[in-house]
Design a protein around this motif. Structure first.
Motif, mmCIF file in Angstrom:
data_model
loop_
_atom_site.group_PDB
_atom_site.id
_atom_site.type_symbol
_atom_site.label_atom_id
_atom_site.label_comp_id
_atom_site.label_asym_id
_atom_site.label_seq_id
_atom_site.Cartn_x
_atom_site.Cartn_y
_atom_site.Cartn_z
ATOM 1 N N ASN A 3 0.827 -1.208 0.000
ATOM 2 C CA ASN A 3 0.000 0.000 0.000
ATOM 3 C C ASN A 3 0.860 1.256 0.000
ATOM 4 O OD1 ASN A 3 -2.426 -1.360 -0.073
ATOM 5 N ND2 ASN A 3 -2.682 -1.362 2.134
ATOM 6 N N LYS A 4 1.984 1.213 0.715
ATOM 7 C CA LYS A 4 2.871 2.378 0.750
ATOM 8 C C LYS A 4 3.429 2.647 -0.646
ATOM 9 C CE LYS A 4 7.041 2.257 2.398
ATOM 10 N NZ LYS A 4 8.221 2.143 3.229
ATOM 11 N N ARG A 6 2.048 1.776 -3.529
ATOM 12 C CA ARG A 6 0.947 2.257 -4.370
ATOM 13 C C ARG A 6 0.639 3.721 -4.069
ATOM 14 N NH1 ARG A 6 -4.458 -0.239 -4.362
ATOM 15 N NH2 ARG A 6 -4.242 0.105 -2.151
ATOM 16 N N TYR A 7 0.624 4.068 -2.785
ATOM 17 C CA TYR A 7 0.331 5.447 -2.392
ATOM 18 C C TYR A 7 1.424 6.389 -2.901
ATOM 19 C CZ TYR A 7 -0.854 9.550 0.309
ATOM 20 O OH TYR A 7 -1.199 10.839 0.664
ATOM 21 N N PHE A 11 0.970 9.410 -5.336
ATOM 22 C CA PHE A 11 1.371 10.729 -4.849
ATOM 23 C C PHE A 11 2.223 11.452 -5.887
ATOM 24 C CE2 PHE A 11 4.162 13.605 -2.560
ATOM 25 C CZ PHE A 11 3.282 14.260 -1.721
ATOM 26 N N GLU A 20 -3.856 14.859 0.600
ATOM 27 C CA GLU A 20 -3.277 13.546 0.880
ATOM 28 C C GLU A 20 -4.303 12.499 1.297
ATOM 29 O OE1 GLU A 20 -3.033 16.270 4.357
ATOM 30 O OE2 GLU A 20 -2.394 16.433 2.292
ATOM 31 N N GLY A 24 -5.476 9.013 -0.822
ATOM 32 C CA GLY A 24 -5.522 7.677 -0.230
ATOM 33 C C GLY A 24 -6.860 7.005 -0.451
ATOM 34 N N ILE A 27 -7.360 5.436 -3.882
ATOM 35 C CA ILE A 27 -6.724 4.137 -4.153
ATOM 36 C C ILE A 27 -7.178 3.067 -3.161
ATOM 37 C CG2 ILE A 27 -4.725 5.148 -5.305
ATOM 38 C CD1 ILE A 27 -3.110 4.601 -2.774
ATOM 39 N N LEU A 29 -7.662 3.339 0.402
ATOM 40 C CA LEU A 29 -7.141 3.345 1.767
ATOM 41 C C LEU A 29 -8.042 4.197 2.655
ATOM 42 C CD1 LEU A 29 -3.389 4.041 0.936
ATOM 43 C CD2 LEU A 29 -4.457 1.828 1.301
ATOM 44 N N THR A 34 -3.826 5.872 5.583
ATOM 45 C CA THR A 34 -3.156 6.914 4.811
ATOM 46 C C THR A 34 -2.212 7.722 5.698
ATOM 47 O OG1 THR A 34 -5.046 7.082 3.302
ATOM 48 C CG2 THR A 34 -3.511 8.934 3.347
ATOM 49 N N ILE A 37 0.932 5.726 6.409
ATOM 50 C CA ILE A 37 1.818 5.703 5.246
ATOM 51 C C ILE A 37 2.545 7.035 5.108
ATOM 52 C CG2 ILE A 37 1.833 5.628 2.714
ATOM 53 C CD1 ILE A 37 -0.399 3.480 2.948
#
Length: 70
Positions: A3-4, A6-7, A11, A20, A24, A27, A29, A34, A37
């Protein structure tokens, strides 16, 4: 970890268009995940806190330089 990544990719592509938390949510989250991350990315110096349009974070300048050299 997935997830990090992907974020962070979202970003970079977002370029400050969404805040922000909304990014999140786009996608998949939740707000708490979020924020976790964001805290990880801050501790890794990949992003920095700066009021930057809709988003309060931006890529760290050293991260930008590393990506350009690829």
């Amino acid at each position: 970890m997935e997830n990090k990544d992907r974020y962070f990719k979202a970003f970079v592509e977002n370029s400050g268009q969404l805040n922000e938390i909304d990014l999140g949510e786009n996608i998949g989250l939740d707000e708490e995940e979020t924020r976790e991350i964001i805290a990880q990315l801050l501790s890794e110096y990949k992003i920095e806190y700066v009021v930057n349009g809709a988003c309060n974070y931006r890529l760290n300048k050293t991260t930008k330089r590393k990506n350009k050299s690829r």
